[in-house]
Design a protein around this motif. Structure first.
Motif, PDB file in Angstrom:
ATOM      1  N   UNK A 153      -2.901  11.137  -2.393  1.00 25.67           N
ATOM      2  CA  UNK A 153      -2.389  11.223  -3.758  1.00 25.67           C
ATOM      3  C   UNK A 153      -1.436  10.054  -3.983  1.00 25.67           C
ATOM      4  N   UNK A 154      -1.685   9.296  -5.034  1.00 31.04           N
ATOM      5  CA  UNK A 154      -0.893   8.096  -5.292  1.00 31.04           C
ATOM      6  C   UNK A 154      -0.053   8.290  -6.544  1.00 31.04           C
ATOM      7  N   UNK A 155       0.973   7.469  -6.635  1.00 32.09           N
ATOM      8  CA  UNK A 155       1.824   7.454  -7.824  1.00 32.09           C
ATOM      9  C   UNK A 155       2.318   6.036  -8.051  1.00 32.09           C
ATOM     10  N   UNK A 156       2.642   5.765  -9.315  1.00 35.94           N
ATOM     11  CA  UNK A 156       3.140   4.442  -9.645  1.00 35.94           C
ATOM     12  C   UNK A 156       4.544   4.279  -9.059  1.00 35.94           C
ATOM     13  N   UNK A 204       0.558   1.234  -7.023  1.00 34.80           N
ATOM     14  CA  UNK A 204       0.150   2.614  -6.781  1.00 34.80           C
ATOM     15  C   UNK A 204       0.224   2.869  -5.281  1.00 34.80           C
ATOM     16  N   UNK A 205       1.206   3.656  -4.874  1.00 37.39           N
ATOM     17  CA  UNK A 205       1.409   3.936  -3.455  1.00 37.39           C
ATOM     18  C   UNK A 205       1.205   5.423  -3.195  1.00 37.39           C
ATOM     19  N   UNK A 227       8.122 -17.735  -1.152  1.00 41.46           N
ATOM     20  CA  UNK A 227       7.778 -16.476  -0.486  1.00 41.46           C
ATOM     21  C   UNK A 227       6.803 -15.696  -1.344  1.00 41.46           C
ATOM     22  N   UNK A 228       5.754 -15.195  -0.712  1.00 41.88           N
ATOM     23  CA  UNK A 228       4.777 -14.318  -1.359  1.00 41.88           C
ATOM     24  C   UNK A 228       4.951 -12.926  -0.783  1.00 41.88           C
ATOM     25  N   UNK A 229       5.077 -11.941  -1.664  1.00 45.72           N
ATOM     26  CA  UNK A 229       5.210 -10.542  -1.261  1.00 45.72           C
ATOM     27  C   UNK A 229       3.974  -9.801  -1.737  1.00 45.72           C
ATOM     28  N   UNK A 230       3.257  -9.164  -0.804  1.00 40.77           N
ATOM     29  CA  UNK A 230       2.041  -8.431  -1.125  1.00 40.77           C
ATOM     30  C   UNK A 230       2.183  -6.987  -0.669  1.00 40.77           C
ATOM     31  N   UNK A 231       1.668  -6.080  -1.502  1.00 39.44           N
ATOM     32  CA  UNK A 231       1.641  -4.654  -1.141  1.00 39.44           C
ATOM     33  C   UNK A 231       0.663  -3.941  -2.057  1.00 39.44           C
ATOM     34  N   UNK A 232      -0.259  -3.184  -1.462  1.00 41.21           N
ATOM     35  CA  UNK A 232      -1.179  -2.368  -2.252  1.00 41.21           C
ATOM     36  C   UNK A 232      -2.017  -3.158  -3.228  1.00 41.21           C
ATOM     37  N   UNK A 233      -2.391  -4.376  -2.881  1.00 41.02           N
ATOM     38  CA  UNK A 233      -3.208  -5.187  -3.769  1.00 41.02           C
ATOM     39  C   UNK A 233      -2.433  -5.953  -4.821  1.00 41.02           C
ATOM     40  N   UNK A 234      -1.127  -5.752  -4.905  1.00 40.06           N
ATOM     41  CA  UNK A 234      -0.300  -6.487  -5.855  1.00 40.06           C
ATOM     42  C   UNK A 234       0.440  -7.598  -5.132  1.00 40.06           C
ATOM     43  N   UNK A 235       0.767  -8.627  -5.873  1.00 34.63           N
ATOM     44  CA  UNK A 235       1.415  -9.782  -5.272  1.00 34.63           C
ATOM     45  C   UNK A 235       2.423 -10.367  -6.251  1.00 34.63           C
TER      46      UNK A 235
END
Length: 844
Positions: free
Chosen positions: A89-92, A151-152, A118-126
């Motif tokens: 189950x994910x949430x914004x 969405x994590x 610096x590039x920060x990536x998480x959950x397909x977002x950057x």
């Protein structure tokens, strides 16, 4: 089951997954029996990451497809959607990133990193930061706060990692990745967005530091008070910084009268300051993340660290559409340029260092490295010890954050070979400089303007309290004119509440500053301290190489000159001399029988100080003592080095003749006196001894009649029994010998014990024995009886006092008998001639 995870061109690794076995008689629901889990991915036996996967093995009977679970909708030709019961189950979620800067970036492809971002990536977002224009001069990012909306999953175990990539912008459009980091655990950064944070105070603190840049804050009045106007009162010579240290660690025997004078103690931590829980690792401003190269050209992972990222994260859920978004957790920091700072490093002592020499010891010394500056203290190495007392202070200047890593290394001194590193520890000065716990200079217990606890911070406590009010957006503190009351943050503070039972000594400063300091200590700031840091070696990174106790003071030069440094030089022993005058002995055991049958002893006295047995001394011999009395008038002189604060003697000597350096030993000040019977053709006979503690001296008897073995009972004596306070004492002491488990009296000795300091040695000279200069006091030859002599070197006295006195009537009788025999012999010899002459009468 083997699971291959392949990219477009090359395999990335594989993992082994144990499926859940599904039998036909069980429920066909796939979601009820499976749960995603992280499995390790390996490549060539090395870790290559993790994969979130679940698998089920279903038994299918021939021709029967009714019991099989329903196939989920397709996503592609051979891909299916993850069932709803398994899909997390994910949430914004909002991810705020504090991007402070990059540190210690190593070269990439033989070129230095000059313009990174610096590039920060998480959950397909950057999201990407602005480019640092000149990394060599200013390694901080132009903007400090970034925001991602991702969405994590609500469950932490399903959350994807945060990936950091450092990209260097090089000529001709080249943008290689020069360092990267993967942050797996996000739970440590989750927070309640509606809970007040300390980021306002942190941003205000950076603004305060920035505003102070270029300005010099000097309080002329206080500076004069600290340096010229206050005349330091004369303290007891036994009180120094080491007294403060030993009083803080509980070794009260070494601190002297320090605690009785009411002086400050300090906090001694048994670990690094960053490991103290209440200070949050000194990462309350930002954390340090290590950057790695990743995969090299030969497809091998490079485990070496190629740089560091300074920053932090805040993760919190976002509300549904139409609701107000929570406030941002990070505030934009003002740009902080390089700060020139004065750094003082105090290295107190080492603990259980790793041996480096064949004798199981080492010869340690300190080496300091900060930026391009190096201080090598090789000339002050400590020979043959694993627990050295360094007592060294080093002072350096640096620019933060360009030179943030302070390295303190311990080396082993070797004369003929290369010095070997014992271990080192690294301190991040930037974290201490920016931390809201104010770890740059610990707060002492009281505000002193003189003495060994003199205030060494650049600002007075009241000025620090005013700056704290600005950082927390509070009203300035209000202090009464007399300094007995202070209001701060809506609370009222009174000086008497803090100093009600304290000793008020001559070193304390004004009342208003003392009260301001007490209020500052209530804020949870770092106190005056000594930290214990573990030494590590690059060859054995997981094995501690010992510890050092030390602390660091950081003073930004923009705030003016700091106070005087602490003097932590190791205590130096003072030279003393113990003069022992042996006057007489009595009731000494008569251990021998003379050829004439008399009980006698050839008495002499021997003495030394335990720990310095090589300096044994003895008197001349009182021969043929027939009643146990001996007369000597003989002086022993024992020179020794003494530490009054620790009440210990120090002696340095070589353990073996091949050693280059002497080993230092400490021992209590004592003197041993023994009575012996001299034998020329056999070993001397031991008659008795007494050991006198110079700090707890056994009171002597005034007369020999009052001297007994009862004096040896271990009764506790007062402080006045110390010979160092009495200076001189004379009397009789018993010498005991152990026989059959009991102590018997072996004799009594009359002595004068005198402690002489180094200055007095020149003013009141004295020679050993009865040698010149024979004075203080002058010793006359002893008035011994005529019977005291050595028979072998005095034949006349032997005849007079041994043979004649004992056998004179025998000799007289023999002489008389000899005369009679001679008379008779002459008579009988001349009698025939006389008779014949009478008969013949030749002259008639």
């Amino acid at each position: 089951m083997w699971f291959n995870c392949q990219g477009k061109d090359e395999p990335m690794g594989r993992c082994m997954c144990a499926p859940v076995v599904k039998l036909p008689n069980k429920s066909p629901s796939l979601s009820d029996s499976l749960k995603l889990q992280w499995l390790p991915v390996t490549k060539k036996g090395c870790s290559a990451g993790e994969v979130l996967v679940a698998a089920e093995l279903i038994l299918k009977e021939k021709g029967d497809d009714k019991d099989l679970p329903l196939v989920p909708p397709r996503r592609g030709e051979n891909l299916y959607m993850v069932p709803q019961g398994i899909r997390p189950v994910v949430q914004l979620t909002a991810i705020e990133v504090l991007t402070w800067g990059l540190r210690n970036m190593k070269t990439f492809q033989l070129a230095a990193v000059s313009s990174p971002s610096l590039i920060v990536e998480c959950g397909g977002e950057m999201v990407q930061t602005a480019v640092i224009k000149n990394f060599k001069k200013h390694p901080n990012f132009p903007g400090s706060v970034l925001l991602l909306k991702v969405l994590l999953p609500k469950e932490e175990m399903y959350a994807p990692p945060i990936v950091l990539k450092v990209v260097d912008h090089r000529p001709f459009g080249r943008k290689p990745v020069v360092g990267q980091c993967t942050i797996d655990c996000l739970d440590q950064f989750r927070c309640d967005p509606y809970r007040p944070t300390s980021d306002v105070c942190m941003s205000a603190r950076v603004a305060t530091i920035t505003a102070a840049q270029g300005d010099v804050v000097i309080d002329i009045e206080e500076g004069n008070v600290l340096r010229t106007q206050i005349k330091e009162a004369k303290e007891d010579e036994a009180v120094d910084w080491w007294s403060k240290f030993y009083a803080s660690v509980g070794e009260h025997k070494k601190c002297g009268p320090y605690l009785k004078l009411g002086y400050d103690t300090l906090q001694v931590y048994d670990t690094e300051l960053e490991e103290v829980p209440e200070f949050q690792g000194l990462t309350d401003f930002c954390s340090t993340f290590k950057l790695y190269r990743g995969k090299t050209e030969d497809e091998e992972e490079d485990p070496s660290v190629v740089g560091e990222f300074k920053g932090s994260f805040r993760i919190y859920p976002l509300p549904d559409q139409g609701e107000h978004a929570p406030p941002l957790q990070f505030r934009e920091r003002p740009e902080l340029g390089p700060q020139e700072c004065l750094v003082r490093i105090y290295v107190v002592r080492g603990i259980d260092l790793q041996p480096k020499d064949t004798n199981g010891l080492c010869d340690p010394y300190i080496k300091i490295m900060l930026g391009r500056k190096t201080i090598d203290d090789r000339d002050n190495y400590k020979p043959n010890t694993l627990n050295p007392e360094f007592g060294r202070m080093f002072e350096l200047s640096c620019f933060l954050p360009l030179e943030k890593d302070l390295k303190i290394a311990v080396f082993d001194f070797d004369l003929l070979s290369r010095d070997e590193k014992v271990g080192e520890t690294v301190i991040d000065l930037e974290n201490r400089f920016l931390s809201c716990f104010r770890s740059c200079c610990g707060l002492p217990e009281t505000y002193c303007v003189s003495g060994i606890n003199q205030w060494r911070h650049q600002l007075r406590p009241s000025q620090i309290l005013q700056n704290l009010a600005k950082e927390k957006a509070l009203l300035p503190p209000h202090i009464d004119e007399n300094g007995d009351s202070l209001s701060f943050a809506g609370k009222q503070y009174k000086l008497q509440d803090y100093e009600e039972n304290s000793v008020i000594h001559q070193h304390l400063g004004p009342a208003r500053e003392r009260l301001a300091l007490h209020v500052l200590r209530d804020q949870g700031f770092v106190p005056e301290h000594v930290e214990t840091r573990t030494l590590h070696s690059s060859h054995q990174p997981n094995l501690p190489q010992g510890k050092i106790q030390m602390w660091v003071d950081i003073f930004p030069k923009s705030q003016g000159l700091p106070g005087p440094p602490c003097v932590i030089t190791p205590r130096k022993a003072k030279k003393y001399s113990l003069r022992v005058v042996v006057w007489n002995t009595t009731e000494v055991t008569l251990d021998e029988t003379s050829i004439t049958g008399e009980n006698m002893s050839d008495i002499y006295v021997k003495g030394w100080m335990p720990g310095m047995e090589e300096n044994k001394q003895k008197t001349d011999v009182h021969y043929r003592s027939l009643d146990g009395d001996g007369n000597f008038n003989w002086r022993f002189i024992f020179g020794f080095d003494y530490l009054p604060a620790e009440q210990l003697c120090i002696a340095s000597r070589k353990e073996h003749f091949w050693n280059l350096d002497k080993t230092e030993h400490k021992f209590p000040p004592k003197v041993t006196i023994q009575i012996w019977d001299n034998d020329k053709f056999s070993l001397d006979d031991y008659l008795g001894s007494v050991e006198l503690d110079l700090l707890n001296l056994m009171p002597p008897a005034k007369t020999p009649e009052k001297c007994s073995l009862n004096m040896l009972s271990g009764k506790k004596r007062n402080a006045s029994s110390s010979l160092f306070s009495q200076k001189s004492v004379r009397g009789w002491w018993p010498c005991a010998v152990e026989k059959n488990g009991k102590h018997d009296l072996g004799g009594k000795v009359e002595m004068t014990l005198e402690i002489v300091e180094e200055k007095e040695m020149e003013e009141r000279p004295a020679g050993k024995g009865r040698d010149e200069p024979n004075m203080n006091p002058k010793l006359e030859p002893p008035n011994r009886p005529d019977t005291s002599f050595f028979w072998f070197t005095n034949p006349c006295k032997t005849m007079k006092f041994i043979i004649w006195r004992r056998f004179k009537w025998v000799f007289l009788g023999l002489i008389l008998l000899l005369l009679v025999i001679l008379f008779l012999g002459i008579l009988f010899y001349s009698l025939p001639n006389y008779i014949s002459m009478k008969i013949v009468k030749p002259f008639s």
